[in-house]
Scaffold this motif. Structure first.
Motif, PDB file in Angstrom:
ATOM      1  N   ALA A   1       1.037  -1.143   0.222  1.00 23.47           N
ATOM      2  CA  ALA A   1       0.444  -0.069   0.227  1.00 23.47           C
ATOM      3  C   ALA A   1       0.859   1.342  -0.082  1.00 23.47           C
ATOM      4  O   ALA A   1       0.388   2.314  -0.846  1.00 23.47           O
ATOM      5  CB  ALA A   1      -0.559  -0.251   1.024  1.00 23.47           C
ATOM      6  N   ARG A   2       1.771   1.470   0.607  1.00 19.07           N
ATOM      7  CA  ARG A   2       3.125   2.154   1.257  1.00 19.07           C
ATOM      8  C   ARG A   2       3.530   2.642  -0.371  1.00 19.07           C
ATOM      9  O   ARG A   2       3.734   4.007  -1.026  1.00 19.07           O
ATOM     10  CB  ARG A   2       3.761   1.860   2.008  1.00 19.07           C
ATOM     11  CG  ARG A   2       3.406   2.516   3.640  1.00 19.07           C
ATOM     12  CD  ARG A   2       4.526   2.647   4.558  1.00 19.07           C
ATOM     13  NE  ARG A   2       5.575   1.689   4.403  1.00 19.07           N
ATOM     14  CZ  ARG A   2       5.336   0.579   4.826  1.00 19.07           C
ATOM     15  NH1 ARG A   2       3.269   0.046   5.729  1.00 19.07           N
ATOM     16  NH2 ARG A   2       5.779  -0.534   5.184  1.00 19.07           N
ATOM     17  N   ALA A   3       3.927   1.484  -1.577  1.00 21.75           N
ATOM     18  CA  ALA A   3       4.167   1.860  -2.344  1.00 21.75           C
ATOM     19  C   ALA A   3       3.588   2.259  -3.523  1.00 21.75           C
ATOM     20  O   ALA A   3       4.284   2.187  -4.009  1.00 21.75           O
ATOM     21  CB  ALA A   3       5.226   0.283  -2.695  1.00 21.75           C
ATOM     22  N   LYS A   4       2.480   1.510  -3.794  1.00 21.77           N
ATOM     23  CA  LYS A   4       1.319   2.517  -4.689  1.00 21.77           C
ATOM     24  C   LYS A   4       1.047   3.554  -4.180  1.00 21.77           C
ATOM     25  O   LYS A   4       1.129   4.244  -5.684  1.00 21.77           O
ATOM     26  CB  LYS A   4      -0.078   1.267  -4.287  1.00 21.77           C
ATOM     27  CG  LYS A   4      -1.263   1.341  -5.439  1.00 21.77           C
ATOM     28  CD  LYS A   4      -2.726   0.873  -5.345  1.00 21.77           C
ATOM     29  CE  LYS A   4      -2.369  -1.101  -5.910  1.00 21.77           C
ATOM     30  NZ  LYS A   4      -2.989  -0.966  -5.549  1.00 21.77           N
ATOM     31  N   SER A   5       1.319   3.832  -3.267  1.00 23.13           N
ATOM     32  CA  SER A   5       0.736   5.620  -2.039  1.00 23.13           C
ATOM     33  C   SER A   5       1.959   6.480  -3.189  1.00 23.13           C
ATOM     34  O   SER A   5       1.511   6.908  -3.489  1.00 23.13           O
ATOM     35  CB  SER A   5       1.035   5.487  -1.006  1.00 23.13           C
ATOM     36  OG  SER A   5       1.323   6.531  -0.604  1.00 23.13           O
TER      37      SER A   5
ATOM     38  N   ARG B   1       2.109   9.405  -5.452  1.00 24.69           N
ATOM     39  CA  ARG B   1       2.165  11.012  -5.573  1.00 24.69           C
ATOM     40  C   ARG B   1       3.295  10.906  -6.735  1.00 24.69           C
ATOM     41  O   ARG B   1       3.132  11.922  -6.820  1.00 24.69           O
ATOM     42  CB  ARG B   1       3.130  11.034  -4.415  1.00 24.69           C
ATOM     43  CG  ARG B   1       2.120  11.035  -3.138  1.00 24.69           C
ATOM     44  CD  ARG B   1       2.382  11.320  -2.097  1.00 24.69           C
ATOM     45  NE  ARG B   1       3.941  10.749  -1.495  1.00 24.69           N
ATOM     46  CZ  ARG B   1       3.860   9.000  -0.790  1.00 24.69           C
ATOM     47  NH1 ARG B   1       2.563   9.384  -0.240  1.00 24.69           N
ATOM     48  NH2 ARG B   1       5.019   8.603  -0.280  1.00 24.69           N
ATOM     49  N   MET B   2       4.316  10.255  -7.138  1.00 17.53           N
ATOM     50  CA  MET B   2       5.147  10.598  -8.208  1.00 17.53           C
ATOM     51  C   MET B   2       4.394  10.623  -9.617  1.00 17.53           C
ATOM     52  O   MET B   2       5.144  11.526 -10.409  1.00 17.53           O
ATOM     53  CB  MET B   2       5.891   9.163  -8.035  1.00 17.53           C
ATOM     54  CG  MET B   2       7.268   9.375  -7.179  1.00 17.53           C
ATOM     55  SD  MET B   2       8.017   8.145  -6.670  1.00 17.53           S
ATOM     56  CE  MET B   2       9.072   7.984  -8.599  1.00 17.53           C
ATOM     57  N   LEU B   3       3.737   9.898 -10.168  1.00 18.45           N
ATOM     58  CA  LEU B   3       2.953  10.482 -11.177  1.00 18.45           C
ATOM     59  C   LEU B   3       2.112  11.784 -11.033  1.00 18.45           C
ATOM     60  O   LEU B   3       2.350  11.731 -12.171  1.00 18.45           O
ATOM     61  CB  LEU B   3       1.446   8.542 -11.772  1.00 18.45           C
ATOM     62  CG  LEU B   3       1.175   8.771 -13.067  1.00 18.45           C
ATOM     63  CD1 LEU B   3       2.063   8.875 -13.669  1.00 18.45           C
ATOM     64  CD2 LEU B   3       0.563   7.469 -12.737  1.00 18.45           C
ATOM     65  N   LEU B   4       1.412  12.022 -10.603  1.00 15.52           N
ATOM     66  CA  LEU B   4       0.661  12.889 -10.733  1.00 15.52           C
ATOM     67  C   LEU B   4       1.324  14.398 -10.903  1.00 15.52           C
ATOM     68  O   LEU B   4       0.790  14.729 -11.633  1.00 15.52           O
ATOM     69  CB  LEU B   4       0.141  13.621  -9.046  1.00 15.52           C
ATOM     70  CG  LEU B   4      -0.906  14.541  -8.652  1.00 15.52           C
ATOM     71  CD1 LEU B   4      -2.349  14.416  -9.300  1.00 15.52           C
ATOM     72  CD2 LEU B   4      -1.540  14.489  -7.390  1.00 15.52           C
ATOM     73  N   PRO B   5       2.205  15.105 -10.411  1.00 20.96           N
ATOM     74  CA  PRO B   5       3.230  15.314 -10.859  1.00 20.96           C
ATOM     75  C   PRO B   5       4.013  15.607 -12.299  1.00 20.96           C
ATOM     76  O   PRO B   5       3.683  16.863 -13.932  1.00 20.96           O
ATOM     77  CB  PRO B   5       4.477  15.831  -9.969  1.00 20.96           C
ATOM     78  CG  PRO B   5       4.915  15.933  -9.340  1.00 20.96           C
ATOM     79  CD  PRO B   5       3.323  14.372  -9.362  1.00 20.96           C
ATOM     80  N   ALA B   6       3.887  14.353 -13.238  1.00 18.84           N
ATOM     81  CA  ALA B   6       3.991  14.283 -14.061  1.00 18.84           C
ATOM     82  C   ALA B   6       3.264  14.438 -15.167  1.00 18.84           C
ATOM     83  O   ALA B   6       2.623  14.819 -16.415  1.00 18.84           O
ATOM     84  CB  ALA B   6       4.855  12.669 -14.436  1.00 18.84           C
ATOM     85  N   VAL B   7       1.824  13.316 -14.829  1.00 18.79           N
ATOM     86  CA  VAL B   7       0.723  13.923 -15.899  1.00 18.79           C
ATOM     87  C   VAL B   7      -0.035  15.702 -15.928  1.00 18.79           C
ATOM     88  O   VAL B   7      -0.074  15.689 -16.823  1.00 18.79           O
ATOM     89  CB  VAL B   7      -0.772  12.895 -15.065  1.00 18.79           C
ATOM     90  CG1 VAL B   7      -1.963  13.554 -15.230  1.00 18.79           C
ATOM     91  CG2 VAL B   7      -0.249  11.943 -14.912  1.00 18.79           C
ATOM     92  N   ALA B   8      -0.087  16.195 -14.675  1.00 20.23           N
ATOM     93  CA  ALA B   8      -0.155  17.319 -14.263  1.00 20.23           C
ATOM     94  C   ALA B   8       1.128  18.153 -15.755  1.00 20.23           C
ATOM     95  O   ALA B   8       0.361  19.058 -16.029  1.00 20.23           O
ATOM     96  CB  ALA B   8      -0.008  18.376 -13.031  1.00 20.23           C
ATOM     97  N   ALA B   9       2.258  17.986 -15.577  1.00 20.29           N
ATOM     98  CA  ALA B   9       3.285  18.606 -16.607  1.00 20.29           C
ATOM     99  C   ALA B   9       2.941  18.543 -17.666  1.00 20.29           C
ATOM    100  O   ALA B   9       2.622  19.908 -18.939  1.00 20.29           O
ATOM    101  CB  ALA B   9       4.506  18.189 -16.145  1.00 20.29           C
TER     102      ALA B   9
END
Length: 193
Positions: A54-58, A62-70
């Motif tokens: 669960a911690r790894a998925k979270s 969190r790392m994917l969100l800025p890439a998608v926003a960019a």
């Protein structure tokens, strides 16, 4: 307890034997490792394993969100920068290169006719001189679409021209000074490139 001579035998001699003896003496002095706690001895539990996943998925989210926003921001900027107007024209903002860092402009690609591609270019910040607008095919060949003259650095310049070339996917336009050998280094390029 086994002695050093029993473990090693007579095989190594000299400095190698002395080095091994010193390591053996340090291990004997250190003694056996401490006993494991009951928690460590029993091994991982299902709760430990699921919690780690669960911690790894979270963390991945969190790392994917800025890439998608960019990526969304880039798509938004490109779509606004090259949006077609209601009359079918395409406005392409131009930015200066290191050869003309203060130069800016807009290339307006009008609706094509049967034989030509009408365009209008508006520039500011270029040094006085004669310039060419070039259609660049797939980043390689340059086709001159028209020319314009800048008379003074302070004023802007708007010029209409008709290009005999039509753009295809992967093509772009650039502005470069005219020289005796053809064209110089690019001074304006699309702001999104």
């Amino acid at each position: 307890m086994t002695t050093f001579d029993e473990l090693i035998g007579a095989e190594p001699a000299g400095t190698e034997r002395e080095r091994l003896r010193s390591v053996h003496d340090m291990l004997v002095e250190a003694g056996p490792p401490p006993e494991l706690t009951p928690e460590l001895a029993s091994g991982p539990t299902l709760a430990m394993t699921l919690g780690r996943r669960a911690r790894a998925k979270s963390r991945r989210r969190r790392m994917l969100l800025p890439a998608v926003a960019a990526a969304m921001l880039v798509v938004l900027v490109v779509s606004f920068a090259t949006a077609r107007n209601s009359d079918g024209s395409l406005a392409i903002p131009l930015t200066g290169t290191p050869k003309a860092p203060n130069a800016v402009g807009t290339l307006i690609v009008l609706k094509p006719t049967k034989t030509t591609q009408p365009m209008k270019i508006e520039v500011q910040g270029l040094k006085p001189g004669q310039y060419g607008v070039y259609l660049v095919h797939q980043g390689r060949s340059w086709e001159k679409c028209g020319t314009f003259v800048v008379r003074d650095l302070a004023g802007g310049r708007t010029t209409s021209m008709d290009s005999p070339y039509r753009a295809k996917p992967g093509d772009t336009w650039v502005v470069a000074p005219l020289t005796a050998k053809g064209h110089g280094a690019t001074v304006l390029r699309p702001a999104t490139a």
